[in-house]
Design an enzyme around this catalytic site. Structure first.
Site, PDB file in Angstrom:
ATOM      1  N   ASP A 120       0.767  -1.199  -0.178  1.00 43.66           N
ATOM      2  CA  ASP A 120      -0.045  -0.050   0.113  1.00 43.66           C
ATOM      3  C   ASP A 120       0.799   1.103   0.069  1.00 43.66           C
ATOM      4  OD1 ASP A 120      -2.793   0.838   1.986  1.00 43.66           O
ATOM      5  OD2 ASP A 120      -1.827   1.942   0.555  1.00 43.66           O
ATOM      6  N   THR A 121       1.156   1.940   1.245  1.00 38.66           N
ATOM      7  CA  THR A 121       1.956   3.080   0.985  1.00 38.66           C
ATOM      8  C   THR A 121       3.511   2.497   0.870  1.00 38.66           C
ATOM      9  OG1 THR A 121       2.272   2.562   3.739  1.00 38.66           O
ATOM     10  CG2 THR A 121       0.499   3.900   2.981  1.00 38.66           C
ATOM     11  N   LYS A 123       5.545   1.741   3.137  1.00 32.51           N
ATOM     12  CA  LYS A 123       6.271   2.038   4.504  1.00 32.51           C
ATOM     13  C   LYS A 123       6.473   0.658   5.212  1.00 32.51           C
ATOM     14  CE  LYS A 123       4.141   6.632   5.754  1.00 32.51           C
ATOM     15  NZ  LYS A 123       3.002   6.646   4.950  1.00 32.51           N
ATOM     16  N   LYS A 148      -0.802  -0.817  -4.693  1.00 32.97           N
ATOM     17  CA  LYS A 148      -1.846   0.352  -4.804  1.00 32.97           C
ATOM     18  C   LYS A 148      -0.951   1.547  -5.531  1.00 32.97           C
ATOM     19  CE  LYS A 148      -5.178  -0.375  -1.050  1.00 32.97           C
ATOM     20  NZ  LYS A 148      -5.481   0.432   0.387  1.00 32.97           N
ATOM     21  N   VAL A 170      -9.330  -2.493  -0.151  1.00 32.52           N
ATOM     22  CA  VAL A 170      -9.992  -3.593  -0.649  1.00 32.52           C
ATOM     23  C   VAL A 170      -9.933  -4.641   0.418  1.00 32.52           C
ATOM     24  CG1 VAL A 170      -9.386  -3.075  -2.952  1.00 32.52           C
ATOM     25  CG2 VAL A 170      -7.741  -4.422  -1.591  1.00 32.52           C
ATOM     26  N   ASP A 176      -8.054  -8.087   5.413  1.00 31.19           N
ATOM     27  CA  ASP A 176      -9.103  -7.999   6.325  1.00 31.19           C
ATOM     28  C   ASP A 176      -9.274  -6.288   6.720  1.00 31.19           C
ATOM     29  OD1 ASP A 176      -6.571  -7.724   7.733  1.00 31.19           O
ATOM     30  OD2 ASP A 176      -7.746  -7.376   9.462  1.00 31.19           O
TER      31      ASP A 176
HETATM   32  O1  LIG Z   1      -6.562  -2.131   1.016  1.00 29.12           O
HETATM   33  C1  LIG Z   1      -6.203  -2.841   2.048  1.00 29.12           C
HETATM   34  N1  LIG Z   1      -6.927  -3.825   2.671  1.00 29.12           N
HETATM   35  C2  LIG Z   1      -6.521  -4.459   3.549  1.00 29.12           C
HETATM   36  N2  LIG Z   1      -5.370  -4.594   4.280  1.00 29.12           N
HETATM   37  C3  LIG Z   1      -4.666  -3.666   3.869  1.00 29.12           C
HETATM   38  C4  LIG Z   1      -4.833  -2.623   2.598  1.00 29.12           C
HETATM   39  N3  LIG Z   1      -4.042  -1.838   2.377  1.00 29.12           N
HETATM   40  N4  LIG Z   1      -2.836  -2.156   3.377  1.00 29.12           N
HETATM   41  C5  LIG Z   1      -3.282  -3.248   4.291  1.00 29.12           C
END
Ligand SMILES: Oc1ncnc2c1N=NC2
Length: 193
Positions: A120-121, A123, A148, A170, A176
């Protein structure tokens, strides 16, 4: 990795095309990536990974093992799991909390593939890679099933990308929301938050 894609966003599939647990009917908006597509994409990633790791043993991965049986080459793999907590509700926390054993000295001199369901980020992944590097592995590559598109994303941390997705939350397929939706084991859903 990421060519500037078309500006429209993939709308996902209508929920009434699929069967899913009743208790999620109010919480999910659409099916973003169905299970079959995930499987097909993972098989392609396994092809690239097997090529790159050619004759090295792989420390972490399960789906390459299946590919090994289909092709005439078998890469010995060993799978270790690093449990960590980095998300509270749907916001990424800054730091990495590794749960349980933090000693990864078994990685020393090895060819490591870090497998992550979602980057995601970046990090958490950056913190994890920094921790892994302290054990002086021979090579480290990262496979992310979902990556992402986030603003000023750190240089691409992921060597193998399953699907590049918009910057939205998502769930499903082990992803989760505070431990909910993990049992949606067949596809990704956009969580309308
Ligand atoms: O979109 C996401 N959905 C579930 N878990 C995480 C997500 N992004 N980083 C961890």
């Amino acid at each position: 990795h990421f060519k500037e894609g078309p500006k429209h966003e993939w709308p996902g599939y209508s929920l009434n095309l699929f069967t899913y647990p009743e208790h999620y009917h109010e919480d999910i908006e659409n099916v973003y990536i169905p299970h079959g597509l995930i499987m097909n994409r993972i098989e392609r990633l396994a092809h690239y990974i097997t090529e790159d790791f050619w004759d090295s043993n792989i420390m972490v991965l399960c789906f390459v093992k299946v590919l090994g049986r289909n092709s005439n080459r078998y890469l010995e793999t060993r799978v270790e799991f690093i449990r960590y907590k980095s998300y509270l509700n749907d916001q990424s926390t800054e730091d990495l909390h590794i749960v349980g054993n933090t000693d990864l000295s078994f990685l020393r001199g090895k060819c490591v593939l870090v497998v992550e369901a979602i980057v995601d980020t970046g990090k958490t992944m950056q913190a994890l890679l920094k921790h892994v590097q302290t054990f002086e592995p021979k090579m480290v590559k990262v496979a992310g099933l979902l990556v992402k598109r986030v603003p000023n994303m750190a240089e691409s941390l992921t060597d193998y990308v399953g699907f590049e997705i918009p910057n939205r939350f998502v769930v499903g397929y082990a992803l989760d929301y505070n431990e909910y939706f993990r049992d949606l084991n067949f596809s990704f859903m956009h969580e309308d938050r």
